[in-house]
Design a protein around this motif. Structure first.
Motif, PDB file in Angstrom:
ATOM      1  N   LEU A  77      48.877  34.368  24.604  1.00 20.75           N
ATOM      2  CA  LEU A  77      50.191  34.338  25.249  1.00 20.75           C
ATOM      3  C   LEU A  77      51.050  33.190  24.727  1.00 20.75           C
ATOM      4  N   MET A  78      50.424  32.064  24.387  1.00 24.31           N
ATOM      5  CA  MET A  78      51.169  30.872  23.977  1.00 24.31           C
ATOM      6  C   MET A  78      51.522  30.876  22.496  1.00 24.31           C
ATOM      7  N   LEU A  79      50.644  31.405  21.669  1.00 24.25           N
ATOM      8  CA  LEU A  79      50.854  31.334  20.223  1.00 24.25           C
ATOM      9  C   LEU A  79      52.155  31.999  19.764  1.00 24.25           C
ATOM     10  N   PRO A  80      52.552  33.149  20.321  1.00 26.01           N
ATOM     11  CA  PRO A  80      53.838  33.719  19.895  1.00 26.01           C
ATOM     12  C   PRO A  80      55.031  32.792  20.137  1.00 26.01           C
ATOM     13  N   LEU A  81      54.972  31.982  21.209  1.00 29.75           N
ATOM     14  CA  LEU A  81      56.062  31.034  21.445  1.00 29.75           C
ATOM     15  C   LEU A  81      56.147  30.009  20.323  1.00 29.75           C
ATOM     16  N   VAL A  82      54.987  29.550  19.871  1.00 32.50           N
ATOM     17  CA  VAL A  82      54.954  28.556  18.799  1.00 32.50           C
ATOM     18  C   VAL A  82      55.452  29.167  17.492  1.00 32.50           C
ATOM     19  N   PHE A  83      55.005  30.385  17.197  1.00 32.47           N
ATOM     20  CA  PHE A  83      55.409  31.053  15.956  1.00 32.47           C
ATOM     21  C   PHE A  83      56.909  31.362  15.974  1.00 32.47           C
ATOM     22  N   ALA A  84      57.401  31.832  17.127  1.00 37.05           N
ATOM     23  CA  ALA A  84      58.831  32.141  17.239  1.00 37.05           C
ATOM     24  C   ALA A  84      59.675  30.886  17.099  1.00 37.05           C
ATOM     25  N   ARG A  85      59.206  29.773  17.681  1.00 33.30           N
ATOM     26  CA  ARG A  85      59.939  28.511  17.552  1.00 33.30           C
ATOM     27  C   ARG A  85      60.042  28.097  16.084  1.00 33.30           C
ATOM     28  N   LEU A  86      58.973  28.301  15.342  1.00 36.33           N
ATOM     29  CA  LEU A  86      58.958  27.900  13.938  1.00 36.33           C
ATOM     30  C   LEU A  86      59.927  28.747  13.111  1.00 36.33           C
ATOM     31  N   LEU A  87      59.949  30.046  13.392  1.00 37.41           N
ATOM     32  CA  LEU A  87      60.785  30.946  12.591  1.00 37.41           C
ATOM     33  C   LEU A  87      62.259  30.888  12.976  1.00 37.41           C
ATOM     34  N   THR A  88      62.546  30.692  14.251  1.00 41.76           N
ATOM     35  CA  THR A  88      63.945  30.718  14.695  1.00 41.76           C
ATOM     36  C   THR A  88      64.563  29.335  14.804  1.00 41.76           C
ATOM     37  N   GLY A  89      63.747  28.315  15.014  1.00 42.30           N
ATOM     38  CA  GLY A  89      64.273  26.967  15.177  1.00 42.30           C
ATOM     39  C   GLY A  89      64.153  26.099  13.944  1.00 42.30           C
ATOM     40  N   GLY A  90      63.520  26.618  12.891  1.00 42.61           N
ATOM     41  CA  GLY A  90      63.354  25.841  11.678  1.00 42.61           C
ATOM     42  C   GLY A  90      62.122  24.962  11.724  1.00 42.61           C
ATOM     43  N   PRO A  91      61.839  24.238  10.639  1.00 47.41           N
ATOM     44  CA  PRO A  91      60.639  23.383  10.581  1.00 47.41           C
ATOM     45  C   PRO A  91      60.653  22.313  11.661  1.00 47.41           C
ATOM     46  N   LEU A  92      59.449  21.920  12.060  1.00 45.01           N
ATOM     47  CA  LEU A  92      59.331  20.827  13.020  1.00 45.01           C
ATOM     48  C   LEU A  92      59.772  19.524  12.371  1.00 45.01           C
ATOM     49  N   PRO A  93      60.133  18.528  13.173  1.00 44.11           N
ATOM     50  CA  PRO A  93      60.420  17.197  12.600  1.00 44.11           C
ATOM     51  C   PRO A  93      59.216  16.705  11.807  1.00 44.11           C
ATOM     52  N   PRO A  94      59.447  15.936  10.743  1.00 45.16           N
ATOM     53  CA  PRO A  94      58.319  15.490   9.898  1.00 45.16           C
ATOM     54  C   PRO A  94      57.159  14.878  10.669  1.00 45.16           C
ATOM     55  N   ALA A  95      57.443  14.063  11.690  1.00 48.05           N
ATOM     56  CA  ALA A  95      56.362  13.409  12.428  1.00 48.05           C
ATOM     57  C   ALA A  95      55.486  14.408  13.170  1.00 48.05           C
ATOM     58  N   LEU A  96      56.055  15.561  13.551  1.00 50.94           N
ATOM     59  CA  LEU A  96      55.306  16.570  14.300  1.00 50.94           C
ATOM     60  C   LEU A  96      54.717  17.654  13.408  1.00 50.94           C
ATOM     61  N   THR A  97      55.093  17.692  12.146  1.00 50.79           N
ATOM     62  CA  THR A  97      54.647  18.768  11.265  1.00 50.79           C
ATOM     63  C   THR A  97      53.130  18.881  11.170  1.00 50.79           C
ATOM     64  N   PRO A  98      52.360  17.767  11.142  1.00 50.74           N
ATOM     65  CA  PRO A  98      50.898  17.919  11.094  1.00 50.74           C
ATOM     66  C   PRO A  98      50.325  18.713  12.261  1.00 50.74           C
ATOM     67  N   THR A  99      51.025  18.765  13.403  1.00 49.35           N
ATOM     68  CA  THR A  99      50.490  19.500  14.554  1.00 49.35           C
ATOM     69  C   THR A  99      50.422  20.999  14.293  1.00 49.35           C
ATOM     70  N   LEU A 100      51.054  21.475  13.227  1.00 45.03           N
ATOM     71  CA  LEU A 100      50.920  22.894  12.890  1.00 45.03           C
ATOM     72  C   LEU A 100      49.466  23.264  12.632  1.00 45.03           C
ATOM     73  N   PHE A 101      48.672  22.299  12.201  1.00 43.71           N
ATOM     74  CA  PHE A 101      47.255  22.579  11.956  1.00 43.71           C
ATOM     75  C   PHE A 101      46.490  22.816  13.250  1.00 43.71           C
ATOM     76  N   LEU A 102      47.075  22.449  14.401  1.00 43.38           N
ATOM     77  CA  LEU A 102      46.400  22.701  15.675  1.00 43.38           C
ATOM     78  C   LEU A 102      46.197  24.188  15.928  1.00 43.38           C
ATOM     79  N   VAL A 103      47.030  25.024  15.340  1.00 46.64           N
ATOM     80  CA  VAL A 103      46.884  26.477  15.519  1.00 46.64           C
ATOM     81  C   VAL A 103      45.546  26.956  14.956  1.00 46.64           C
ATOM     82  N   LEU A 104      45.019  26.250  13.957  1.00 42.01           N
ATOM     83  CA  LEU A 104      43.724  26.631  13.395  1.00 42.01           C
ATOM     84  C   LEU A 104      42.598  26.444  14.403  1.00 42.01           C
TER      85      LEU A 104
END
Length: 383
Positions: free
Chosen positions: A206-233
């Motif tokens: 239920l939560m993962l689509p929100l994260v994926f949609a935020r990435l595609l519609t809101g653009g890349p995360l700020p540089p300091a938060l970009t490593p958190t993308l690996f949390l999806v793994l």
């Protein structure tokens, strides 16, 4: 005017020590447990992994004490963290730290403390960690719905943390099954782990689509938060690890055909999920490379490169065991090399930050606004 350097006591203050620091324990413990399942048998590797596990246990004990001091001396700030949507999800890390160290105790720690003590330690940490994992999985979404004010555009992969914690319980719990009396106790623990797997899987779905949609519609995360993308793994690799662990212990614990059915599930579930994990790994790595070019500096988010990658290692190892294919055992070795490199980088950066005091310093004070000045001109006073 020269400002005196802060004394060491101030640098090591626990005032700003958040729950995200438990990621250091998780990332260290997974280096030990993931390495234990590698196909090659390198001389001296087992002793090195045991030492890494001991380091994770020491880090856990130190952080438990430091966080207890944080709550004792800075209670208002600690409570404020629960009401902060950026901090509250990290409360799931405490449960995962306990579970990761507990699982490592039975995997490699028993070489140091003995099997009997390892079972006791793992049982205590598994029980405590599972209770805290369930509490976090309920409490954090409740706070997000009732107290936090968040928008879909604010979604970050950190929102997954409290929901992944029960999956870690599901993955490490089966190791205790053979140490219980045969019959109902073993079957009950196994099915409890399966229930934890389902709870976490559906909540993450239920939560993962929100994260994926935020990435595609809101653009890349700020540089300091970009490593958190690996949390999806994390949920991807950990769930694959969990179904593999179910298949390892199910024969003889649950009646047939369910015992063999877990072996089928391990392959039919794990293969497509690890395929998506590979896709996400490449996407996240590309975005991290982009952020690095933009000047992404070290922060505690770099520990996101460790535990989630470690779960992909253990997931690939599980598929290698149940398929017999080097197509999974081989990548597990490569991923483990990535994990060790990421862990070493994170450890070095953390130690530098502790020595300098930067990682435990509070947010910088905003510069004071200049005082209003009255200027006398020929046409009057101007403020």
């Amino acid at each position: 005017m020269v400002t005196a350097a802060r004394p060491p006591a101030a640098r090591l203050s626990v005032r700003h020590l958040g729950p995200n620091w438990y990621a250091t324990v998780m990332g260290t413990a997974v280096v030990a447990t993931a390495g234990a399942g590698l196909p090659p048998h390198v001389p001296g590797l087992r002793a090195a992994l045991t030492a890494v596990w001991a380091l994770s246990l020491l880090a856990l004990l130190v952080l438990l004490g430091a966080r207890a001091a944080h709550w004792a001396h800075h209670r208002a700030r600690a409570r404020a963290g629960l009401l902060d949507p950026a901090t509250a999800p990290f409360y799931g890390c405490l449960a995962m730290a306990l579970l990761a160290v507990g699982g490592g105790t039975l995997t490699v720690g028993r070489d140091l403390v003995g099997l009997r003590a390892a079972v006791v330690v793992d049982a205590v940490l598994f029980t405590t960690g599972t209770i805290l994992a369930l509490a976090a999985a309920v409490a954090v979404p409740y706070l997000m719905a009732v107290r936090h004010r968040v928008e879909p555009g604010q979604a970050t992969p950190a929102w997954l943390l409290p929901l992944v914690a029960p999956m870690v319980s599901a993955a490490v719990g089966p190791r205790l099954v053979p140490h219980l009396p045969a019959g109902q106790p073993r079957a009950t623990l196994l099915l409890v782990c399966v229930a934890l797997f389902g709870l976490s899987l559906l909540a993450t779905g239920l939560m993962l689509p929100l994260v994926f949609a935020r990435l595609l519609t809101g653009g890349p995360l700020p540089p300091a938060l970009t490593p958190t993308l690996f949390l999806v793994l994390g949920p991807l690799g950990q769930s694959t690890t969990a179904v593999g662990a179910f298949a390892d212990v199910a024969p003889g614990v649950v009646p047939e055909p369910y015992g063999q059915g877990f072996g089928v599930l391990a392959v039919l579930y794990g293969v497509p999920v690890m395929g998506f994990a590979l896709l996400w790994f490449c996407l996240a790595a590309a975005l991290v490379r982009r952020a690095r070019r933009q000047g992404m500096a070290f922060s505690m988010t770099w520990w996101s490169f460790t535990f989630p990658v470690g779960t992909c290692v253990t997931g690939a190892e599980a598929l290698g065991r149940h398929t017999g294919l080097w197509a999974y055992a081989g990548p597990a070795v490569v991923l483990y090399a990535v994990l060790v490199a990421a862990w070493g980088t994170a450890v070095a950066g953390t130690l530098r930050g502790l020595v300098s005091g930067a990682l435990l310093a509070g947010p910088g004070r905003a510069r004071s606004a200049p005082r209003p000045v009255t200027v006398r001109t020929t046409s009057g006073a101007v403020r």
